[in-house]
Design an enzyme around this catalytic site. Structure first.
Site, PDB file in Angstrom:
ATOM      1  N   SER A  72       0.808  -1.218   0.000  1.00  6.08           N
ATOM      2  CA  SER A  72       0.000   0.000   0.000  1.00  6.08           C
ATOM      3  C   SER A  72       0.840   1.266   0.000  1.00  6.08           C
ATOM      4  O   SER A  72       0.344   2.337  -0.357  1.00  6.08           O
ATOM      5  CB  SER A  72      -0.937   0.007   1.219  1.00  6.08           C
ATOM      6  N   LYS A  80       0.494   4.533   6.982  1.00  8.76           N
ATOM      7  CA  LYS A  80      -0.085   5.317   5.888  1.00  8.76           C
ATOM      8  C   LYS A  80       0.470   6.742   5.955  1.00  8.76           C
ATOM      9  O   LYS A  80       1.224   7.102   6.851  1.00  8.76           O
ATOM     10  CB  LYS A  80      -1.616   5.360   5.994  1.00  8.76           C
TER      11      LYS A  80
END
Length: 288
Positions: A137, A198
């Site tokens: 990701s 993230k």
């Protein structure tokens, strides 16, 4: 010719009657009393004695009357203080308690190991903690191992360090990569839960929106150089306002990132820390 003289130095033919006649020398022209003394050789040369060791070499010690300025005598050094006598039992409490040597060494090792483990846990809990990147990701910023899923670019997953205390002194900034505990709904939406890594995209009070893969904050397109063209998706999401003390998280690999677009914003209390370095593998060591 007469060789006699009177008391006034005048020559006379007869000697004085009050003193005996002086015998003559072989040389009748020089009086006997005026003969030069016999030659005596001078005594052998003896060098002056060397100066004492406590006197400078330039002092004319052979001339005691030669004027010179004596150097001041050094001050005597202070006497060292006597060392304190060691305690008969030392400073080890085990010695004072009378614990025998085999057990004393075992207890010392146990205390040392427990102390080291406590320090490591304290550092991991309050200072720095390592994390592994399990998915793609955050590609290509943070690599995952090729065995971890599609889209991974490396043979080994990156290991990162997160600063756990920085957000106690300031607020998180947009664009920072953070480690956080995802909301419980993430397990239902993404099939995974626990700790995620993230990037912060939206701050509290911002209006976030995505149009054809491009993010807009408060109506303005956000510049995202960390998102590569082959990693950008073409999705569109309606505008939403980020609540107070909440943050909007997204991955750099938008095509395979399960992030705040699906499970919502992250409260500040769930943010663990800011990623500031990659420490493994060696060829990837760097500061973020």
């Amino acid at each position: 010719m007469s060789d006699f003289y009177d008391h006034e130095g005048r020559r006379t033919d007869e000697p004085r009657r009050d003193e005996p006649e002086t015998p003559r020398d072989d040389n009748p022209s020089v009086p006997v009393n005026d003969q030069p003394p016999a030659y005596e050789p001078p005594p052998p040369y003896e060098p002056p004695p060397p100066p004492p060791a406590d006197e400078p070499p330039w002092r004319p010690s052979e001339y005691s009357s030669w004027p010179y300025r004596t150097e001041p005598e050094p001050e005597p050094l202070p006497e060292p203080e006597p060392e304190p006598e060691p305690h008969p039992h030392g400073f080890n409490p085990l010695v004072r308690l009378g614990v025998p040597q085999p057990w004393r060494a075992i207890i010392d090792w146990i205390v040392t190991i427990v102390g080291a483990i406590a320090i490591v846990f304290a550092i991991k809990s309050y200072v720095v903690n390592p994390y592994r990147i399990p998915s793609s990701s955050m590609e290509p910023t943070l690599h995952c191992a090729s065995a971890g899923g599609s889209g991974c670019l490396a043979h080994f997953s990156d290991r990162v360090l997160a600063n756990r205390f920085i957000y106690h002194f300031r607020d998180p900034h947009r664009g920072e990569i953070v480690v956080f505990n995802v909301p419980d709904i993430a397990e239902e939406k993404c099939g995974a839960a626990g700790v995620f890594v993230k990037r912060i995209i939206g701050l509290p009070g911002d209006v976030w929106q995505e149009r054809q893969g491009f993010v807009y904050i408060n109506g303005k397109k956000l510049n995202e150089p960390y998102v590569k063209k082959d990693r950008r998706d073409f999705e569109s999401w309606p505008a939403r306002k980020i609540p107070k003390d909440n943050y909007f998280m997204m991955g750099d690999n938008r095509q395979s990132s399960c992030d705040s677009r699906k499970w919502g914003t992250v409260p500040r209390s769930r943010i663990i820390g800011k990623v500031f370095a990659i420490y493994w593998p060696p060829q990837r060591i760097r500061l973020m």
